[in-house]
Write a protein that holds these residues in place. Structure first.
Motif, PDB file in Angstrom:
ATOM      1  N   SER A 166       0.839  -1.195   0.000  1.00 19.61           N
ATOM      2  CA  SER A 166       0.000   0.000   0.000  1.00 19.61           C
ATOM      3  C   SER A 166       0.872   1.242   0.000  1.00 19.61           C
ATOM      4  O   SER A 166       2.053   1.195   0.357  1.00 19.61           O
ATOM      5  CB  SER A 166      -0.924   0.011   1.226  1.00 19.61           C
ATOM      6  N   ALA A 167       0.266   2.352  -0.401  1.00 24.72           N
ATOM      7  CA  ALA A 167       0.930   3.654  -0.359  1.00 24.72           C
ATOM      8  C   ALA A 167      -0.107   4.693   0.015  1.00 24.72           C
ATOM      9  O   ALA A 167      -1.241   4.650  -0.475  1.00 24.72           O
ATOM     10  CB  ALA A 167       1.559   3.990  -1.706  1.00 24.72           C
ATOM     11  N   PHE A 168       0.277   5.626   0.883  1.00 25.29           N
ATOM     12  CA  PHE A 168      -0.629   6.667   1.353  1.00 25.29           C
ATOM     13  C   PHE A 168       0.001   8.018   1.037  1.00 25.29           C
ATOM     14  O   PHE A 168       1.081   8.342   1.542  1.00 25.29           O
ATOM     15  CB  PHE A 168      -0.893   6.512   2.848  1.00 25.29           C
ATOM     16  N   CYS A 169      -0.657   8.777   0.180  1.00 23.69           N
ATOM     17  CA  CYS A 169      -0.095  10.022  -0.330  1.00 23.69           C
ATOM     18  C   CYS A 169      -0.445  11.185   0.601  1.00 23.69           C
ATOM     19  O   CYS A 169      -1.606  11.377   0.964  1.00 23.69           O
ATOM     20  CB  CYS A 169      -0.635  10.300  -1.726  1.00 23.69           C
ATOM     21  N   ARG A 170       0.543  11.973   0.937  1.00 22.67           N
ATOM     22  CA  ARG A 170       0.342  13.140   1.791  1.00 22.67           C
ATOM     23  C   ARG A 170       0.211  14.425   0.978  1.00 22.67           C
ATOM     24  O   ARG A 170      -0.037  15.489   1.551  1.00 22.67           O
ATOM     25  CB  ARG A 170       1.482  13.249   2.802  1.00 22.67           C
ATOM     26  N   SER A 171       0.377  14.330  -0.313  1.00 27.96           N
ATOM     27  CA  SER A 171       0.184  15.482  -1.187  1.00 27.96           C
ATOM     28  C   SER A 171      -0.155  14.972  -2.579  1.00 27.96           C
ATOM     29  O   SER A 171       0.122  13.819  -2.929  1.00 27.96           O
ATOM     30  CB  SER A 171       1.441  16.348  -1.236  1.00 27.96           C
ATOM     31  N   THR A 172      -0.737  15.864  -3.385  1.00 24.47           N
ATOM     32  CA  THR A 172      -1.070  15.501  -4.761  1.00 24.47           C
ATOM     33  C   THR A 172       0.177  15.134  -5.550  1.00 24.47           C
ATOM     34  O   THR A 172       0.141  14.260  -6.428  1.00 24.47           O
ATOM     35  CB  THR A 172      -1.806  16.668  -5.447  1.00 24.47           C
ATOM     36  N   ALA A 173       1.285  15.759  -5.222  1.00 19.68           N
ATOM     37  CA  ALA A 173       2.531  15.499  -5.951  1.00 19.68           C
ATOM     38  C   ALA A 173       3.015  14.060  -5.783  1.00 19.68           C
ATOM     39  O   ALA A 173       3.748  13.547  -6.637  1.00 19.68           O
ATOM     40  CB  ALA A 173       3.617  16.462  -5.481  1.00 19.68           C
ATOM     41  N   GLU A 174       2.625  13.395  -4.698  1.00 17.24           N
ATOM     42  CA  GLU A 174       3.069  12.027  -4.451  1.00 17.24           C
ATOM     43  C   GLU A 174       2.244  10.988  -5.201  1.00 17.24           C
ATOM     44  O   GLU A 174       2.644   9.823  -5.285  1.00 17.24           O
ATOM     45  CB  GLU A 174       3.002  11.723  -2.949  1.00 17.24           C
ATOM     46  N   ILE A 175       1.099  11.385  -5.738  1.00 16.21           N
ATOM     47  CA  ILE A 175       0.181  10.415  -6.334  1.00 16.21           C
ATOM     48  C   ILE A 175       0.772   9.701  -7.545  1.00 16.21           C
ATOM     49  O   ILE A 175       0.731   8.461  -7.614  1.00 16.21           O
ATOM     50  CB  ILE A 175      -1.164  11.095  -6.679  1.00 16.21           C
ATOM     51  N   PRO A 176       1.332  10.398  -8.535  1.00 16.89           N
ATOM     52  CA  PRO A 176       1.858   9.682  -9.711  1.00 16.89           C
ATOM     53  C   PRO A 176       2.927   8.651  -9.367  1.00 16.89           C
ATOM     54  O   PRO A 176       2.890   7.513  -9.861  1.00 16.89           O
ATOM     55  CB  PRO A 176       2.427  10.814 -10.579  1.00 16.89           C
ATOM     56  N   GLY A 177       3.867   9.031  -8.514  1.00 16.57           N
ATOM     57  CA  GLY A 177       4.931   8.096  -8.152  1.00 16.57           C
ATOM     58  C   GLY A 177       4.411   6.884  -7.411  1.00 16.57           C
ATOM     59  O   GLY A 177       4.877   5.755  -7.634  1.00 16.57           O
ATOM     60  N   SER A 178       3.440   7.082  -6.539  1.00 14.03           N
ATOM     61  CA  SER A 178       2.884   5.970  -5.764  1.00 14.03           C
ATOM     62  C   SER A 178       2.145   4.984  -6.660  1.00 14.03           C
ATOM     63  O   SER A 178       2.309   3.766  -6.535  1.00 14.03           O
ATOM     64  CB  SER A 178       1.935   6.508  -4.679  1.00 14.03           C
ATOM     65  N   ILE A 179       1.330   5.504  -7.565  1.00 13.85           N
ATOM     66  CA  ILE A 179       0.581   4.619  -8.466  1.00 13.85           C
ATOM     67  C   ILE A 179       1.526   3.880  -9.392  1.00 13.85           C
ATOM     68  O   ILE A 179       1.386   2.670  -9.620  1.00 13.85           O
ATOM     69  CB  ILE A 179      -0.461   5.433  -9.255  1.00 13.85           C
ATOM     70  N   ASN A 180       2.510   4.575  -9.927  1.00 15.75           N
ATOM     71  CA  ASN A 180       3.463   3.941 -10.832  1.00 15.75           C
ATOM     72  C   ASN A 180       4.257   2.847 -10.130  1.00 15.75           C
ATOM     73  O   ASN A 180       4.475   1.762 -10.687  1.00 15.75           O
ATOM     74  CB  ASN A 180       4.408   4.993 -11.412  1.00 15.75           C
ATOM     75  N   LYS A 181       4.670   3.109  -8.901  1.00 15.31           N
ATOM     76  CA  LYS A 181       5.451   2.113  -8.163  1.00 15.31           C
ATOM     77  C   LYS A 181       4.628   0.857  -7.887  1.00 15.31           C
ATOM     78  O   LYS A 181       5.114  -0.274  -8.062  1.00 15.31           O
ATOM     79  CB  LYS A 181       5.951   2.705  -6.844  1.00 15.31           C
ATOM     80  N   ILE A 182       3.378   1.026  -7.470  1.00 20.88           N
ATOM     81  CA  ILE A 182       2.527  -0.137  -7.199  1.00 20.88           C
ATOM     82  C   ILE A 182       2.265  -0.910  -8.481  1.00 20.88           C
ATOM     83  O   ILE A 182       2.318  -2.149  -8.504  1.00 20.88           O
ATOM     84  CB  ILE A 182       1.202   0.303  -6.555  1.00 20.88           C
ATOM     85  N   MET A 183       1.994  -0.214  -9.576  1.00 16.32           N
ATOM     86  CA  MET A 183       1.720  -0.895 -10.842  1.00 16.32           C
ATOM     87  C   MET A 183       2.943  -1.694 -11.293  1.00 16.32           C
ATOM     88  O   MET A 183       2.819  -2.825 -11.785  1.00 16.32           O
ATOM     89  CB  MET A 183       1.318   0.120 -11.908  1.00 16.32           C
ATOM     90  N   ARG A 184       4.133  -1.137 -11.125  1.00 20.06           N
ATOM     91  CA  ARG A 184       5.355  -1.861 -11.501  1.00 20.06           C
ATOM     92  C   ARG A 184       5.571  -3.075 -10.601  1.00 20.06           C
ATOM     93  O   ARG A 184       6.026  -4.124 -11.060  1.00 20.06           O
ATOM     94  CB  ARG A 184       6.564  -0.931 -11.440  1.00 20.06           C
ATOM     95  N   THR A 185       5.244  -2.920  -9.330  1.00 21.78           N
ATOM     96  CA  THR A 185       5.376  -4.052  -8.404  1.00 21.78           C
ATOM     97  C   THR A 185       4.449  -5.188  -8.806  1.00 21.78           C
ATOM     98  O   THR A 185       4.842  -6.368  -8.798  1.00 21.78           O
ATOM     99  CB  THR A 185       5.053  -3.598  -6.967  1.00 21.78           C
ATOM    100  N   ILE A 186       3.214  -4.852  -9.158  1.00 19.85           N
ATOM    101  CA  ILE A 186       2.259  -5.886  -9.579  1.00 19.85           C
ATOM    102  C   ILE A 186       2.759  -6.590 -10.833  1.00 19.85           C
ATOM    103  O   ILE A 186       2.737  -7.826 -10.925  1.00 19.85           O
ATOM    104  CB  ILE A 186       0.876  -5.255  -9.826  1.00 19.85           C
ATOM    105  N   ALA A 187       3.211  -5.820 -11.817  1.00 19.71           N
ATOM    106  CA  ALA A 187       3.660  -6.411 -13.080  1.00 19.71           C
ATOM    107  C   ALA A 187       4.852  -7.341 -12.880  1.00 19.71           C
ATOM    108  O   ALA A 187       5.014  -8.327 -13.609  1.00 19.71           O
ATOM    109  CB  ALA A 187       4.009  -5.307 -14.069  1.00 19.71           C
ATOM    110  N   ALA A 188       5.695  -7.042 -11.886  1.00 20.72           N
ATOM    111  CA  ALA A 188       6.903  -7.832 -11.645  1.00 20.72           C
ATOM    112  C   ALA A 188       6.672  -8.982 -10.661  1.00 20.72           C
ATOM    113  O   ALA A 188       7.624  -9.669 -10.293  1.00 20.72           O
ATOM    114  CB  ALA A 188       8.011  -6.926 -11.123  1.00 20.72           C
ATOM    115  N   SER A 189       5.438  -9.203 -10.250  1.00 20.73           N
ATOM    116  CA  SER A 189       5.159 -10.209  -9.220  1.00 20.73           C
ATOM    117  C   SER A 189       5.203 -11.630  -9.776  1.00 20.73           C
ATOM    118  O   SER A 189       5.140 -11.857 -10.987  1.00 20.73           O
ATOM    119  CB  SER A 189       3.793  -9.952  -8.590  1.00 20.73           C
ATOM    120  N   TYR A 190       5.306 -12.561  -8.856  1.00 19.55           N
ATOM    121  CA  TYR A 190       5.299 -13.991  -9.166  1.00 19.55           C
ATOM    122  C   TYR A 190       4.145 -14.659  -8.419  1.00 19.55           C
ATOM    123  O   TYR A 190       3.678 -14.147  -7.392  1.00 19.55           O
ATOM    124  CB  TYR A 190       6.603 -14.653  -8.715  1.00 19.55           C
ATOM    125  N   THR A 191       3.738 -15.818  -8.922  1.00 18.37           N
ATOM    126  CA  THR A 191       2.815 -16.673  -8.183  1.00 18.37           C
ATOM    127  C   THR A 191       3.377 -18.085  -8.169  1.00 18.37           C
ATOM    128  O   THR A 191       3.592 -18.688  -9.232  1.00 18.37           O
ATOM    129  CB  THR A 191       1.411 -16.693  -8.802  1.00 18.37           C
TER     130      THR A 191
END
Length: 309
Positions: free
Chosen positions: A250-275
């Motif tokens: 999870s990521a919790f943004c404290r400003s609007t400026a943090e939103i793009p980086g947080s979403i991009n990081k989570i999306m990259r983490t999901i794409a790189a995941s294994y099962t």
């Protein structure tokens, strides 16, 4: 029902024929950020697993080179500025996903609703996101169980990697249900709601955690607007624990400026995941504790409640 069938059929098409594995297995999603970007994908031989005190066999492994379905759930009801930043960030992040990733778009207001069935067409998802209104009541807590159960069935029937990703601006005060635990008797100093106003929130989170303990998919959350009052801190801590305990993040943004980086990081983490599929013993207990190790530190969930056959 239509939503579920469409999502399931798309995941089956992505994975090919349903797996025919007579073994009873535990499906575990994990990721590692300690490997170089150009490192070869992990293989079964790179992993060791233990269930409780006993060694367990890693039967199969699906990774970034294999199919992935992301259930992207938007829960936008509060701040138009933050929501607009999130929509743009999601659109940009979608363009960076590999071709083997299918995305389904859902919304959480007024119950879980499917807007776009799983598709590799990034433009279709982005076009559906842009006009979505920012209104209504928060829906994350009310729709999470349904989203996770749909994802779990998709993973179980198809074997494809599946993740649930909520983008939310939810405040605990903006739910249809009142989670603020109002003082029942203002004249009674022994009324426990005076001392524990976050009791209803913790109870709801606990119930969701119990349900999710028997489901395999990881949960990822980006919250667009961190809030520091006592009840919202309890709520946000609950979301953080649900994501972590499911093997997500999870990521919790404290400003609007943090939103793009947080979403991009989570999306990259999901794409790189294994099962990984780990063989269960013939008569497994009702719950198991997992230790999974590889050449680098792995992020994964450690406790599972096992489903009945």
């Amino acid at each position: 029902m239509r939503t579920f069938l469409c999502l399931l059929l798309c995941s089956l098409a992505l994975s090919g024929a349903p797996p025919r594995n007579p073994l009873r297995v535990l499906r575990v999603s994990f990721w590692t950020d300690a490997r170089a970007a150009d490192a070869p994908p992990l293989t079964v031989k790179d992993l060791t697993a233990k269930l409780g005190p006993n060694q367990a066999r890693v039967v199969s492994l699906r990774g970034p080179q294999d199919g992935l379905v992301i259930l992207l759930v938007l829960d936008l009801a509060s701040d138009p500025t933050a929501a607009e930043a999130a929509k743009q960030a999601v659109g940009e992040s979608l363009k960076q996903l590999p071709a083997n990733c299918y995305v389904a778009l859902l919304k959480a207001q007024d119950g879980l609703r499917s807007l776009v069935d799983p598709t590799p067409d990034r433009q279709q998802i982005e076009s559906a996101i842009t006009p979505l209104p920012v209104s209504g009541k928060a829906g994350l807590l009310n729709t999470l169980e349904t989203a996770m159960r749909i994802a779990d069935t998709m993973m179980d029937k198809s074997g494809v990697r599946v993740a649930v990703f909520y983008v939310t601006d939810s405040s605990i005060y903006n739910y249809q249900e009142d989670y603020t635990n109002p003082v029942i008797n203002s004249s009674d100093y022994r009324d426990m709601s005076r001392m524990f106003p976050e009791g209803l929130i913790k109870d709801k989170i606990s119930k969701l955690a119990t349900i999710m303990s028997a489901l395999s998919p990881p949960l990822f959350v980006v919250h667009l607007s961190y809030q520091s009052d006592r009840l919202n801190e309890a709520y946000q801590s609950g979301l953080m624990s649900l994501a972590a305990e499911s093997g997500g993040a999870s990521a919790f943004c404290r400003s609007t400026a943090e939103i793009p980086g947080s979403i991009n990081k989570i999306m990259r983490t999901i794409a790189a995941s294994y099962t990984a599929e780990i063989e269960l013993p013939h008569n497994p207990p009702k719950s198991v504790q997992l230790v999974l190790e590889g050449e680098a530190r792995l992020s994964y969930r450690t406790r599972f409640a096992l489903k009945e056959k």
